[in-house]
Design a protein around this motif. Structure first.
Motif, mmCIF file in Angstrom:
data_model
loop_
_atom_site.group_PDB
_atom_site.id
_atom_site.type_symbol
_atom_site.label_atom_id
_atom_site.label_comp_id
_atom_site.label_asym_id
_atom_site.label_seq_id
_atom_site.Cartn_x
_atom_site.Cartn_y
_atom_site.Cartn_z
ATOM 1 N N GLY A 43 0.821 -1.213 0.000
ATOM 2 C CA GLY A 43 0.000 0.000 0.000
ATOM 3 C C GLY A 43 0.848 1.253 0.000
ATOM 4 O O GLY A 43 0.522 2.240 -0.671
ATOM 5 N N PHE A 44 1.941 1.213 0.745
ATOM 6 C CA PHE A 44 2.847 2.365 0.767
ATOM 7 C C PHE A 44 3.497 2.570 -0.595
ATOM 8 O O PHE A 44 3.668 3.699 -1.045
ATOM 9 C CB PHE A 44 3.922 2.166 1.840
ATOM 10 N N ALA A 45 3.838 1.492 -1.280
ATOM 11 C CA ALA A 45 4.429 1.604 -2.619
ATOM 12 C C ALA A 45 3.433 2.203 -3.608
ATOM 13 O O ALA A 45 3.783 3.076 -4.415
ATOM 14 C CB ALA A 45 4.907 0.243 -3.094
ATOM 15 N N LEU A 46 2.167 1.755 -3.549
ATOM 16 C CA LEU A 46 1.147 2.328 -4.432
ATOM 17 C C LEU A 46 0.875 3.788 -4.101
ATOM 18 O O LEU A 46 0.676 4.619 -4.989
ATOM 19 C CB LEU A 46 -0.144 1.517 -4.347
ATOM 20 N N HIS A 47 0.866 4.102 -2.818
ATOM 21 C CA HIS A 47 0.670 5.487 -2.393
ATOM 22 C C HIS A 47 1.808 6.371 -2.911
ATOM 23 O O HIS A 47 1.570 7.473 -3.419
ATOM 24 C CB HIS A 47 0.604 5.560 -0.868
ATOM 25 N N GLY A 48 3.037 5.900 -2.802
ATOM 26 C CA GLY A 48 4.185 6.657 -3.301
ATOM 27 C C GLY A 48 4.143 6.833 -4.812
ATOM 28 O O GLY A 48 4.481 7.899 -5.332
ATOM 29 N N ALA A 49 3.721 5.806 -5.529
ATOM 30 C CA ALA A 49 3.621 5.913 -6.987
ATOM 31 C C ALA A 49 2.553 6.928 -7.389
ATOM 32 O O ALA A 49 2.761 7.736 -8.308
ATOM 33 C CB ALA A 49 3.304 4.546 -7.588
ATOM 34 N N LEU A 50 1.422 6.917 -6.697
ATOM 35 C CA LEU A 50 0.362 7.877 -6.991
ATOM 36 C C LEU A 50 0.805 9.294 -6.679
ATOM 37 O O LEU A 50 0.554 10.226 -7.438
ATOM 38 C CB LEU A 50 -0.906 7.532 -6.211
ATOM 39 N N TRP A 51 1.503 9.463 -5.549
ATOM 40 C CA TRP A 51 2.021 10.783 -5.185
ATOM 41 C C TRP A 51 3.018 11.281 -6.235
ATOM 42 O O TRP A 51 2.988 12.442 -6.624
ATOM 43 C CB TRP A 51 2.695 10.723 -3.817
ATOM 44 N N TYR A 52 3.887 10.404 -6.708
ATOM 45 C CA TYR A 52 4.876 10.797 -7.694
ATOM 46 C C TYR A 52 4.212 11.212 -9.011
ATOM 47 O O TYR A 52 4.561 12.225 -9.602
ATOM 48 C CB TYR A 52 5.866 9.651 -7.933
ATOM 49 N N MET A 53 3.240 10.437 -9.459
ATOM 50 C CA MET A 53 2.547 10.783 -10.713
ATOM 51 C C MET A 53 1.747 12.068 -10.565
ATOM 52 O O MET A 53 1.668 12.865 -11.484
ATOM 53 C CB MET A 53 1.638 9.630 -11.149
#
Length: 88
Positions: A73-83
């Motif tokens: 979940g943290f990885a998906l959250h970080g990817a969404l934040w980056y995009m």
């Protein structure tokens, strides 16, 4: 003769005090409708934690499932934040 100024901030602005209270047109802030909406990625962390705990519990390792779900979940959250941050 000049018009009488009665409000406090206008008196202070006319004397050179309270510069921040004046309407500064040089720095126009972006209006909310000009900015793209911010997307929240915390749902990935919450759902990943819950799903990881359930799946880990079914496999006999709820702690590892909790940590794996939180990490995913943290990885998906970080990817969404980056995009989302690249679009601004």
């Amino acid at each position: 003769m000049a018009a009488r100024v009665t409000s406090r901030w206008q008196i202070a602005a006319s004397r050179g005090k309270g510069f921040a209270m004046q309407n500064d047109t040089r720095k126009t802030p972006a209006r909310p409708e000009d900015r793209p909406p911010v997307r929240g990625g915390g749902v990935f962390m919450a759902l990943g934690t819950l799903v990881g705990t359930v799946v880990g519990g079914l496999m006999g390792q709820p702690s590892i499932g909790f940590l794996a779900g939180l990490g995913g979940g943290f990885a998906l959250h970080g990817a969404l934040w980056y995009m989302d941050s690249r679009k601004r």
